[in-house]
Design a protein around this motif. Structure first.
Motif, PDB file in Angstrom:
ATOM      1  N   MET A 263       0.817  -1.203   0.000  1.00  0.00           N
ATOM      2  CA  MET A 263       0.000   0.000   0.000  1.00  0.00           C
ATOM      3  C   MET A 263       0.859   1.264   0.000  1.00  0.00           C
ATOM      4  N   LEU A 264       1.857   1.316   0.845  1.00  0.00           N
ATOM      5  CA  LEU A 264       2.689   2.514   0.935  1.00  0.00           C
ATOM      6  C   LEU A 264       3.421   2.785  -0.365  1.00  0.00           C
ATOM      7  N   HIS A 265       3.991   1.761  -0.967  1.00  0.00           N
ATOM      8  CA  HIS A 265       4.719   1.962  -2.219  1.00  0.00           C
ATOM      9  C   HIS A 265       3.796   2.448  -3.322  1.00  0.00           C
ATOM     10  N   LYS A 266       2.580   1.920  -3.378  1.00  0.00           N
ATOM     11  CA  LYS A 266       1.612   2.379  -4.375  1.00  0.00           C
ATOM     12  C   LYS A 266       1.192   3.826  -4.124  1.00  0.00           C
ATOM     13  N   MET A 267       1.317   4.281  -2.886  1.00  0.00           N
ATOM     14  CA  MET A 267       0.987   5.656  -2.532  1.00  0.00           C
ATOM     15  C   MET A 267       2.181   6.600  -2.693  1.00  0.00           C
ATOM     16  N   GLY A 268       3.329   6.057  -3.088  1.00  0.00           N
ATOM     17  CA  GLY A 268       4.516   6.887  -3.246  1.00  0.00           C
ATOM     18  C   GLY A 268       5.246   7.172  -1.940  1.00  0.00           C
ATOM     19  N   ILE A 269       4.983   6.374  -0.906  1.00  0.00           N
ATOM     20  CA  ILE A 269       5.649   6.535   0.387  1.00  0.00           C
ATOM     21  C   ILE A 269       6.739   5.475   0.503  1.00  0.00           C
ATOM     22  N   ALA A 270       7.959   5.905   0.701  1.00  0.00           N
ATOM     23  CA  ALA A 270       9.108   4.996   0.718  1.00  0.00           C
ATOM     24  C   ALA A 270       9.201   4.247   2.045  1.00  0.00           C
ATOM     25  N   THR A 271       9.732   3.016   1.967  1.00  0.00           N
ATOM     26  CA  THR A 271       9.999   2.221   3.170  1.00  0.00           C
ATOM     27  C   THR A 271      11.425   1.677   3.199  1.00  0.00           C
ATOM     28  N   GLY A 272      12.081   1.623   2.046  1.00  0.00           N
ATOM     29  CA  GLY A 272      13.403   1.009   1.961  1.00  0.00           C
ATOM     30  C   GLY A 272      13.366  -0.496   1.921  1.00  0.00           C
ATOM     31  N   ILE A 273      12.157  -1.079   1.812  1.00  0.00           N
ATOM     32  CA  ILE A 273      12.001  -2.532   1.827  1.00  0.00           C
ATOM     33  C   ILE A 273      11.723  -3.037   0.419  1.00  0.00           C
ATOM     34  N   ASP A 274      12.400  -4.096   0.037  1.00  0.00           N
ATOM     35  CA  ASP A 274      12.189  -4.760  -1.245  1.00  0.00           C
ATOM     36  C   ASP A 274      11.065  -5.781  -1.073  1.00  0.00           C
ATOM     37  N   LEU A 275       9.937  -5.558  -1.733  1.00  0.00           N
ATOM     38  CA  LEU A 275       8.762  -6.404  -1.528  1.00  0.00           C
ATOM     39  C   LEU A 275       9.002  -7.839  -1.986  1.00  0.00           C
ATOM     40  N   ASP A 276       9.722  -8.032  -3.079  1.00  0.00           N
ATOM     41  CA  ASP A 276       9.990  -9.392  -3.550  1.00  0.00           C
ATOM     42  C   ASP A 276      10.855 -10.165  -2.552  1.00  0.00           C
ATOM     43  N   LYS A 277      11.873  -9.491  -1.999  1.00  0.00           N
ATOM     44  CA  LYS A 277      12.727 -10.155  -1.012  1.00  0.00           C
ATOM     45  C   LYS A 277      11.976 -10.387   0.297  1.00  0.00           C
ATOM     46  N   LEU A 278      11.081  -9.488   0.625  1.00  0.00           N
ATOM     47  CA  LEU A 278      10.235  -9.680   1.805  1.00  0.00           C
ATOM     48  C   LEU A 278       9.369 -10.919   1.635  1.00  0.00           C
ATOM     49  N   ARG A 279       8.801 -11.094   0.446  1.00  0.00           N
ATOM     50  CA  ARG A 279       7.993 -12.281   0.173  1.00  0.00           C
ATOM     51  C   ARG A 279       8.833 -13.546   0.268  1.00  0.00           C
ATOM     52  N   ALA A 280      10.092 -13.471  -0.103  1.00  0.00           N
ATOM     53  CA  ALA A 280      10.963 -14.643   0.006  1.00  0.00           C
ATOM     54  C   ALA A 280      11.116 -15.065   1.468  1.00  0.00           C
ATOM     55  N   ALA A 281      11.209 -14.091   2.365  1.00  0.00           N
ATOM     56  CA  ALA A 281      11.298 -14.401   3.788  1.00  0.00           C
ATOM     57  C   ALA A 281      10.015 -15.053   4.284  1.00  0.00           C
ATOM     58  N   SER A 282       8.882 -14.501   3.876  1.00  0.00           N
ATOM     59  CA  SER A 282       7.594 -15.067   4.295  1.00  0.00           C
ATOM     60  C   SER A 282       7.382 -16.451   3.697  1.00  0.00           C
ATOM     61  N   ARG A 283       7.808 -16.629   2.460  1.00  0.00           N
ATOM     62  CA  ARG A 283       7.673 -17.924   1.797  1.00  0.00           C
ATOM     63  C   ARG A 283       8.484 -18.984   2.548  1.00  0.00           C
ATOM     64  N   PHE A 284       9.664 -18.588   2.997  1.00  0.00           N
ATOM     65  CA  PHE A 284      10.512 -19.523   3.732  1.00  0.00           C
ATOM     66  C   PHE A 284       9.848 -19.951   5.042  1.00  0.00           C
TER      67      PHE A 284
END
Length: 315
Positions: A263-284
């Motif tokens: 949601m934040l990235h789609k709103m143009g608000i930065a987090t410094g988090i890579d969503l694909d790599k975050l999903r890799a952590a959750s997938r693990f």
């Protein structure tokens, strides 16, 4: 046209609580090796604050019995905060021996919850960890304090806003660096967020106030939007939506990191988090738990990728 988010920050700091708050009540034992790998994947994703483990009694929280081993072995990237929960002096002793440089302490805004969860009154809990905070600050540590049941309690129901403000003021007086104010059982609504954050405005500087929402009733994103409009820029989330209060019937867990980052990235608000790599952590960690995760964004993005892969193979 009026912009409802005109006061929202350009960047948000996320405290990732999956390895501690997310896993602590899981019935499936997670090995130290897997916890270390999970933490390292979250570091790879770029989470700025990682709540890695908890130095509590192993008898009370068996899932965290390996805290010393896990913390020593996780990768510590420069510029990232690796946070552990330390509820008392014994926990701090263990944390110091493991090389911890950032700790969290916790209490509640509700007297009934404090008694049920930590078997102390709110005043007793603050007095108990005053020495912990003092020692940690003297050693140059970063200290975060969590205030649970700030929006409602499973035992007493409504929690007066004045009680939330009072405990936050006491924690700041101890010298903590940051506060995390929690909707522990997922009952908050945006109007409550406006009320509580507004009441805290005179006591807590905005750069030191974090919010911890649960999505038990599907209001975490709405509450986050209300907080963003008020200028809040720190939020606790859990990858995959892991966790949840054991005292909240039907609790579906913490606000999912993927949901908020998407949601934040789609709103143009930065987090410094890579969503694909975050999903890799959750997938693990999903593979280790052997069950679906609660995060809507994670589930949708995984399904979209799977569909794209099937089309590519067929095409």
């Amino acid at each position: 046209m009026i912009d409802p988010l005109a006061h929202a920050p350009d960047r948000v700091t996320i405290c990732e609580v999956g390895p501690r708050d997310g896993l602590q009540n899981e019935a499936v034992p997670i090995s130290a090796d897997d916890k270390v790998h999970y933490c390292d994947l979250l570091s790879d994703a770029g989470v700025p604050i990682l709540e890695a483990t908890s130095f509590v009694s192993p008898k009370a929280v068996p899932q965290m019995a390996d805290a010393d081993d896990v913390f020593r072995r996780i990768r510590k990237d420069p510029g990232r905060i690796y946070l552990v929960l330390c509820p008392n002096e014994r926990g701090l002793d263990r944390a110091v021996a493991a090389g911890v440089r950032a700790i969290g302490v916790f209490t509640a805004a509700s007297e009934a919850f404090a008694q049920a969860n930590i078997r102390m009154s709110v005043d007793e809990s603050v007095a108990t960890f005053a020495g912990v905070v003092q020692r940690a600050k003297a050693d140059g540590m970063w200290v975060r304090a969590a205030v649970s049941t700030a929006f409602g309690c499973p035992f007493q129901g409504d929690v007066p806003v004045a009680a939330v403000v009072r405990v936050c003021e006491r924690l700041l007086a101890l010298g903590v660096d940051e506060l995390s104010v929690a909707d522990t059982i997922g009952v908050a609504t945006p109007n409550q967020v406006v009320e509580v954050v507004g009441a805290l405005a005179s006591a807590v500087p905005p750069e030191r106030l974090g919010l911890h929402f649960h999505d038990t009733r599907g209001t975490a994103m709405a509450n986050t939007l209300a907080a963003l409009e008020l200028g809040v820029r720190i939020f606790d989330t859990s990858s995959g939506g892991l966790g949840g209060c054991p005292f909240a019937p039907g609790a579906t867990g913490n606000c999912a990191t993927e949901d908020l980052v998407y949601m934040l990235h789609k709103m143009g608000i930065a987090t410094g988090i890579d969503l694909d790599k975050l999903r890799a952590a959750s997938r693990f960690i999903q593979g280790k738990l052997g069950r679906p995760l609660a995060s809507r964004a994670y589930t949708a993005l995984e399904a979209a990728d799977a569909r794209a892969a099937r089309i590519a193979v067929a095409g």
